[in-house]
Design a protein around this motif. Structure first.
Motif, mmCIF file in Angstrom:
data_model
loop_
_atom_site.group_PDB
_atom_site.id
_atom_site.type_symbol
_atom_site.label_atom_id
_atom_site.label_comp_id
_atom_site.label_asym_id
_atom_site.label_seq_id
_atom_site.Cartn_x
_atom_site.Cartn_y
_atom_site.Cartn_z
ATOM 1 N N GLU A 211 -5.063 -2.473 -7.737
ATOM 2 C CA GLU A 211 -3.794 -3.012 -8.233
ATOM 3 C C GLU A 211 -2.807 -3.273 -7.099
ATOM 4 O O GLU A 211 -1.610 -3.447 -7.340
ATOM 5 C CB GLU A 211 -3.190 -2.034 -9.243
ATOM 6 C CG GLU A 211 -4.016 -1.934 -10.513
ATOM 7 C CD GLU A 211 -3.578 -0.765 -11.385
ATOM 8 O OE1 GLU A 211 -2.405 -0.357 -11.286
ATOM 9 O OE2 GLU A 211 -4.423 -0.275 -12.141
ATOM 10 N N CYS A 212 -3.297 -3.327 -5.884
ATOM 11 C CA CYS A 212 -2.415 -3.537 -4.735
ATOM 12 C C CYS A 212 -1.657 -4.856 -4.870
ATOM 13 O O CYS A 212 -2.237 -5.891 -5.190
ATOM 14 C CB CYS A 212 -3.237 -3.546 -3.443
ATOM 15 S SG CYS A 212 -2.291 -4.067 -2.003
ATOM 16 N N ALA A 213 -0.357 -4.794 -4.586
ATOM 17 C CA ALA A 213 0.491 -5.986 -4.720
ATOM 18 C C ALA A 213 0.114 -7.056 -3.696
ATOM 19 O O ALA A 213 0.337 -8.244 -3.918
ATOM 20 C CB ALA A 213 1.953 -5.589 -4.546
ATOM 21 N N PRO B 299 -9.299 -1.757 2.378
ATOM 22 C CA PRO B 299 -7.885 -1.726 2.000
ATOM 23 C C PRO B 299 -6.986 -2.493 2.972
ATOM 24 O O PRO B 299 -7.374 -2.767 4.111
ATOM 25 C CB PRO B 299 -7.541 -0.231 2.045
ATOM 26 C CG PRO B 299 -8.531 0.355 2.988
ATOM 27 C CD PRO B 299 -9.788 -0.453 2.851
ATOM 28 N N CYS B 300 -5.814 -2.830 2.495
ATOM 29 C CA CYS B 300 -4.754 -3.361 3.355
ATOM 30 C C CYS B 300 -3.692 -2.269 3.499
ATOM 31 O O CYS B 300 -3.789 -1.199 2.895
ATOM 32 C CB CYS B 300 -4.180 -4.666 2.806
ATOM 33 S SG CYS B 300 -2.988 -4.478 1.465
ATOM 34 N N LEU B 301 -2.696 -2.542 4.313
ATOM 35 C CA LEU B 301 -1.627 -1.563 4.544
ATOM 36 C C LEU B 301 -0.981 -1.122 3.230
ATOM 37 O O LEU B 301 -0.709 0.055 3.007
ATOM 38 C CB LEU B 301 -0.568 -2.186 5.467
ATOM 39 C CG LEU B 301 0.711 -1.379 5.714
ATOM 40 C CD1 LEU B 301 0.426 -0.126 6.522
ATOM 41 C CD2 LEU B 301 1.742 -2.238 6.464
ATOM 42 N N ARG B 302 -0.748 -2.100 2.328
ATOM 43 C CA ARG B 302 -0.059 -1.786 1.080
ATOM 44 C C ARG B 302 -0.915 -0.963 0.110
ATOM 45 O O ARG B 302 -0.376 -0.275 -0.760
ATOM 46 C CB ARG B 302 0.381 -3.091 0.394
ATOM 47 C CG ARG B 302 1.850 -3.321 0.474
ATOM 48 C CD ARG B 302 2.243 -4.547 -0.308
ATOM 49 N NE ARG B 302 3.126 -5.380 0.469
ATOM 50 C CZ ARG B 302 4.431 -5.136 0.631
ATOM 51 N NH1 ARG B 302 4.994 -4.108 0.048
ATOM 52 N NH2 ARG B 302 5.154 -5.941 1.369
ATOM 53 N N CYS B 303 -2.245 -1.067 0.238
ATOM 54 C CA CYS B 303 -3.119 -0.235 -0.601
ATOM 55 C C CYS B 303 -2.861 1.241 -0.312
ATOM 56 O O CYS B 303 -2.935 2.087 -1.196
ATOM 57 C CB CYS B 303 -4.589 -0.507 -0.293
ATOM 58 S SG CYS B 303 -5.212 -2.115 -0.786
ATOM 59 N N VAL B 304 -2.584 1.534 0.953
ATOM 60 C CA VAL B 304 -2.478 2.919 1.405
ATOM 61 C C VAL B 304 -1.020 3.383 1.424
ATOM 62 O O VAL B 304 -0.705 4.508 1.067
ATOM 63 C CB VAL B 304 -3.131 3.061 2.795
ATOM 64 C CG1 VAL B 304 -2.997 4.482 3.313
ATOM 65 C CG2 VAL B 304 -4.605 2.661 2.723
#
Ligand SMILES: [Zn+2]
Length: 392
Positions: free
Chosen positions: A253-255, A179-184
């Motif tokens: 669906e992470c931006a 994951p990246c920061l935005r996923c979480v």
């Protein structure tokens, strides 16, 4: 990983260099090949502050060939409580200049690239593209999200950490691998939603713990050894001296990364301290009737009225203590004795439940433990429990 251009690989033919790195060369996981890899590596450290200080010193000592340092601040007296890369004579000097000098003192063989600028969404892509690993030691959300997005686009691992008061989290965001920061944390908190270290304080030595940990993760990534904190978040409470690990998943669906390795949305956060709030998470609630039963128990929760004094003067729930919402926003509330010790169950209320929802969320984000919002506020209490009280 592409280790980029750097010092020539024969850098370790030099007897002094072999002596300098002797304790690394003894490690089978590093050895000569690993040390050459470190010499060829390019690591970018964002923020020469509390986290960046130990990270920079350890990366330099480890023999990372090229270290980038980005920061637009000037050293201030309040920084010296934790920002150990700077000294008293550096007050007033630019942080990148002070940090570059400290790196040169530790290891003059390191090439330092300084960026006396605040990283933004406009500059992040160009900045991170030249590096193998990026270490985030910044303290503001716009920069953190801009850097995450740039690293996700470029597929560069981002060694991330957050510290506040006695709590810390560490993770490696690496699009394509996890994951990246935005996923979480899909939503960037609004300014003022989360107290900063400047507002709420931080244990200086905690920055040392966590910045050193970030350096270790960056070195592991360069060396390609061990298991980096990809898909995991370390959650540390320095008061309890506890370390927990949360499993994190990429969000398909992470931006920012729309990672193909995902399976389900976001983090399994559990009841742990997070310096970042998850705005989509509902807060715990209690009804007026439930609260009236709770308040008659031998150990009732601490009931907190977050309204300003003029409203409290009209009507209050008996037994409530007054701590203004503004004090939760500033973080000042957490040092108030009325709150009890860390982990004391809290119930918060306002007139109708809107303002106290925000306060409850701030309490949860501060890692306090159990906190619930009184649904419907004091008006619900009057309606359902004590109709004899005034209303407004
Ligand atoms: Zn993502």
């Amino acid at each position: 990983m592409d280790t980029g251009s750097g010092p020539p690989p024969d850098v370790l033919d030099d007897a002094e260099a072999r002596t300098r790195y002797a304790r690394h060369l003894l490690l089978p996981e590093v050895g000569l090949a690993g040390q050459r890899r470190l010499a060829a590596a390019r690591v970018l450290v964002l923020g020469a502050g509390g986290l960046g200080s130990p990270a920079l010193l350890y990366l330099a000592a480890a023999g990372v060939g090229t270290i980038g340092i980005a920061d637009d601040d000037v050293v201030e007296l309040t920084n010296l409580q934790r920002q150990i890369v700077h000294g008293f004579p550096d007050v007033g000097r630019s942080k990148v200049s002070s940090a570059a000098a400290a790196v040169a003192r530790v290891n003059p063989g390191v090439r330092v690239e300084t960026f006396d600028q605040r990283v933004s969404a406009q500059t992040a892509d160009a900045l991170v593209a030249a590096y193998d690993v990026v270490l985030d030691g910044t303290d503001n959300f716009p920069t953190r999200y801009a850097v995450n997005d740039a690293c996700a686009r470029a597929g560069i691992p981002l060694v991330w950490a957050s510290v506040l008061r006695f709590d810390a989290q560490v993770a490696v965001w690496w699009a394509g691998h996890g994951p990246c920061l935005r996923c979480v944390f899909p939503h960037q908190p609004a300014e003022g939603d989360v107290p900063s270290c400047a507002e709420a304080g931080v244990l200086g030595a905690l920055c040392g713990t966590i910045g050193s940990l970030q350096a270790a993760e960056a070195l592991k990534l360069v060396l390609g050894i061990g298991e980096p904190l990809v898909g995991r978040m370390l959650v540390h409470d320095a008061l309890r001296q506890s370390w927990d690990t949360l499993a994190l998943q990429a969000d398909p669906e992470c931006a920012a990364c729309g990672s193909p390795v995902g399976g389900g949305r976001g983090a399994r956060l559990g009841a742990v301290a997070l310096a970042l709030p998850v705005p989509a998470e509902p807060v715990a609630v209690v009804t007026a009737r439930e609260l009236s039963i709770e308040m008659r128990r031998p150990h009732p929760p601490v009931l907190i009225d977050v309204r300003p004094e003029p409203e409290r003067a009209i009507v209050s729930i008996p037994g409530a203590v007054a701590i203004d919402l503004a004090d939760f926003r500033s973080g000042e509330a957490f040092s108030r004795p009325e709150l009890g010790s860390l982990g004391t169950p809290l119930v918060l209320y306002c007139k109708t439940g809107v303002r106290s929802t925000e306060a409850t969320r701030l309490v949860a984000a501060a890692g306090w433990g159990y906190a619930a919002n009184l649904t419907g506020g004091v008006l619900a209490w009057v309606r359902e429990v004590d109709p004899g009280l005034a209303t407004y």
